[in-house]
Write an enzyme that holds these catalytic residues in place. Sequence first.
Site, short mmCIF file in Angstrom:
data_model
loop_
_atom_site.label_atom_id
_atom_site.label_comp_id
_atom_site.label_asym_id
_atom_site.label_seq_id
_atom_site.Cartn_x
_atom_site.Cartn_y
_atom_site.Cartn_z
N LYS A 203 89.50 45.32 42.34
CA LYS A 203 88.77 45.50 43.59
C LYS A 203 89.17 46.85 44.17
CE LYS A 203 87.93 43.65 48.17
NZ LYS A 203 88.08 42.50 49.08
N LYS A 258 84.71 44.79 41.42
CA LYS A 258 84.03 44.96 42.70
C LYS A 258 84.35 46.31 43.29
CE LYS A 258 84.24 42.99 47.29
NZ LYS A 258 84.85 42.00 48.13
C1 PBG Z 1 87.66 40.54 52.12
C2 PBG Z 1 86.42 40.82 51.37
C3 PBG Z 1 85.64 41.98 51.46
C4 PBG Z 1 84.51 41.74 50.67
C5 PBG Z 1 84.66 40.48 50.10
N1 PBG Z 1 85.86 39.93 50.53
C6 PBG Z 1 85.74 43.19 52.29
C7 PBG Z 1 86.93 44.03 52.24
O1 PBG Z 1 87.74 43.98 51.31
O2 PBG Z 1 87.09 44.77 53.20
C8 PBG Z 1 83.38 42.72 50.54
C9 PBG Z 1 82.10 42.18 50.10
C10 PBG Z 1 80.93 43.07 50.31
O3 PBG Z 1 81.02 44.21 50.74
O4 PBG Z 1 79.85 42.56 50.03
N2 PBG Z 1 88.85 40.61 51.49
#
Ligand code: PBG
Length: 334
Positions: A203, A258
């Site tokens: 991520k 992601k």
């Molecule tokens: C939180 C989380 C995030 C997303 C999914 N879980 C945001 C972040 O890490 O700030 C993002 C999903 C998206 O942008 O569609 N941990």
Amino acid sequence: MAQNGQSEFPGTRMRRNRSRDWVRRLTRESNVSPDDLIWPAFVQEGQGVRTPVPSMPGVERLSIDLLVNAVGEAKSLGIPAVAVFPVTPQELKTPDGKEAINPDNLVCRTVRSIKEAHDDIGVICDVALDPYTTHGQDGIVRDGEILNDETVEVLCQQAFVQSQAGCDVIAPSDMMDGRIGAIRKALDAEGLDHISLLAYSAKYASAFYGPFRDAVGSAQSLGTADKRTYQMDPANTEEALREVALDVAEGADMVMVKPGMPYLDIVRRVKESFGLPTFAYQVSGEYAMLRGAGDRGWLDWEKVILESILCFKRAGANGVLTYAAPEIAKLLAT
Ligand code: PBG
């Protein structure tokens, strides 16, 4: 001779395999079906309320009752799983995010309601503290530092309450070190060995999450801060493979990359290196780009959203988390 011992033009005419619909279908390498879709949905408090997310046209935050109905529709469209994201009321946010471990918090009540109404759709719960913290970080902060091991302890408790509520898959999205192993151990110790772990292994610290943070209300909490001490540097590939290797060793059942579309090279390498179920998250900013251009008539929304899912499949993803899942499933049905 061209590659694979093929003869050159005019002996080979590539257009023959593209000349008719039937032969295009016959030679197609990837296909999209509802089975490829996971629907991330936003849930909010209240009854009969739906609130649009301005930066994600077509996406709404739903109260539990409406979400339960929407999940029923998703199920009948053949979507195998839904991922639930709570919009936590501001007054319940604290610096330590302790609402995350309340067994009656919004997400736990949502999971119970979904499971009471529909027993054969997978329910995935995110594990991370950002929906619950006043500072919008995914972990506990001390002296400006995101603490790893203290956060992991809380994440284990969060995973426990969500599992007890009836979710099928725990998806840690926090990027703390060692959380997959710790959560697996904590769940197993409570007899919850049937719960799957979908690790957000790779991520990235991405600006494509902007609309999501609007949707769950963590954008204002986060302010100008960022998540670069735990989420990955968008410049890195080898590090993604190390992250996945660790999560696999710690017990991940499935892994995720992601964001999605700008990171398909990572999807491909992860799939080829490990061969385990690999998912990609078409994040909020990707959705907003395609949708926003579609709404302005600059792109054909229906065609580009289907093409985008096909590209994830071609890159090696087993499935895609996409806010457009119900719409895509409807398009596939027609
Ligand atoms: C939180 C989380 C995030 C997303 C999914 N879980 C945001 C972040 O890490 O700030 C993002 C999903 C998206 O942008 O569609 N941990």
